[in-house]
Structure formats: structure tokens, C-alpha cells
Design a protein around this motif. Structure first.
Motif, short mmCIF file in Angstrom:
data_model
loop_
_atom_site.label_atom_id
_atom_site.label_comp_id
_atom_site.label_asym_id
_atom_site.label_seq_id
_atom_site.Cartn_x
_atom_site.Cartn_y
_atom_site.Cartn_z
N TRP A 12 0.71 -0.99 -0.07
CA TRP A 12 0.04 0.01 -0.02
C TRP A 12 0.80 1.29 0.18
CZ3 TRP A 12 -5.16 -0.49 -0.57
CH2 TRP A 12 -6.01 0.71 -0.33
N PRO A 13 1.17 1.66 -1.17
CA PRO A 13 2.00 2.91 -1.15
C PRO A 13 1.28 3.97 -0.69
CG PRO A 13 1.85 2.05 -3.31
CD PRO A 13 1.12 1.13 -2.52
N THR A 14 1.70 4.92 -0.09
CA THR A 14 1.16 6.11 0.69
C THR A 14 2.02 7.17 0.33
OG1 THR A 14 2.20 5.78 2.93
CG2 THR A 14 -0.11 4.79 2.48
N GLU A 15 1.41 8.59 -0.02
CA GLU A 15 2.25 9.54 -0.25
C GLU A 15 2.08 10.78 0.99
OE1 GLU A 15 0.63 11.11 -3.80
OE2 GLU A 15 1.43 9.13 -5.05
N ALA A 16 1.34 10.42 1.93
CA ALA A 16 1.04 11.41 3.11
C ALA A 16 0.97 10.57 4.43
CB ALA A 16 -0.06 12.17 2.99
N SER A 18 -0.81 10.96 6.91
CA SER A 18 -2.05 10.74 7.52
C SER A 18 -2.58 9.33 6.80
CB SER A 18 -3.02 11.73 7.29
OG SER A 18 -3.10 12.28 5.85
N ARG A 19 -2.22 9.19 5.42
CA ARG A 19 -2.77 8.08 4.71
C ARG A 19 -2.09 6.67 5.04
NH1 ARG A 19 -4.50 9.36 -1.47
NH2 ARG A 19 -5.88 11.11 -0.90
N LEU A 20 -0.79 6.94 5.34
CA LEU A 20 0.12 5.76 6.03
C LEU A 20 -0.57 5.47 7.35
CD1 LEU A 20 2.50 3.73 5.87
CD2 LEU A 20 3.67 5.65 6.84
N ALA A 23 -4.00 3.59 6.72
CA ALA A 23 -3.71 2.18 6.05
C ALA A 23 -3.20 1.31 7.07
CB ALA A 23 -2.87 2.37 5.01
N CYS A 27 -5.06 -2.48 8.80
CA CYS A 27 -4.21 -3.95 8.83
C CYS A 27 -4.26 -4.62 9.88
CB CYS A 27 -2.74 -3.48 8.49
SG CYS A 27 -2.36 -2.91 7.20
N CYS A 32 7.39 -4.79 7.66
CA CYS A 32 8.13 -3.58 7.52
C CYS A 32 9.41 -3.57 7.76
CB CYS A 32 7.42 -2.25 8.27
SG CYS A 32 6.09 -2.31 9.13
N ALA A 37 7.19 3.91 9.59
CA ALA A 37 6.17 2.90 9.33
C ALA A 37 5.73 1.85 10.55
CB ALA A 37 5.94 2.22 7.72
#
Length: 101
Positions: A12-16, A18-20, A23, A27, A32, A37
Motif C-alpha cells: 500500500w504505497p502512501t504519499e502522506a 495521514s494516509r500511512l 492504512a 491492517c 516493514c 512505518a
């Protein structure tokens, strides 16, 4: 990822940030390398399979959350096999089944 065909893994690539966080919150487990992360997953209480290269796990391991830590003797992650990672993940999921909310 090609070597993990048939394994229920979702990259799940995240760019922000908050999205990480969002995501990771969804889970059941996190897989990782040692880094941001991993520490976010630990803060969320997620069971983690974590990979350590040359960082000292005594200092940077996930705290207060179930985890399996893999660090090859060479401290080079390319020396870990998919089989070693899958075995560690199987140990993690057999010891810590997720609690659904």
C-alpha cells in the motif's frame, strides 16, 4: 512481491503521513523494515514482522506490541530469504491472532 504469490499481502504505497497511519490502522498485521512505518504500526498496537539491517534492535525494536524481528548475521537484508520471512510471519500470526473491533 512476485516471490509471495498466493500469500495475502497487500502493498500500500502512501504519499502522506495521514494516509500511512490510516492504512496501518486497517491492517491486522504489518510487515516493514525498521523505520517510521514500523514505529507507527507499533503505536497502533499492530503485530509486526520487522526487518533490521544494521540498526541495533535493542534500541529500535517495536515496543509494547507483538513482533517477530529478523536481522541476518551479516546485517544485510538481502541475506534473508522469502522462506525465512514467511516462517517468521507464520510464527507471528500463530501467536497473535488479531482482535476485531
Amino acid at each position: 512481491m512476485r516471490a509471495c504469490d498466493g500469500v495475502p499481502i497487500l502493498p500500500w504505497p502512501t504519499e502522506a503521513l495521514s494516509r500511512l497511519i490510516a492504512a496501518l490502522a486497517l491492517c491486522d498485521y504489518a510487515v516493514c523494515a525498521n523505520g517510521g512505518a514500523m514505529h507507527l504500526a507499533a503505536a497502533l498496537g499492530k503485530p509486526i514482522l520487522c526487518f533490521f539491517g544494521d540498526s541495533p534492535p535493542e534500541r529500535w525494536r517495536p515496543w509494547n506490541t507483538p513482533h517477530e524481528l529478523l536481522q541476518p548475521a551479516s546485517r544485510d537484508l538481502k541475506d534473508l530469504s522469502v522462506e525465512q520471512a514467511l516462517a517468521a510471519f507464520e510464527r507471528l500470526i500463530s501467536a497473535y491472532s488479531p482482535v476485531r473491533r
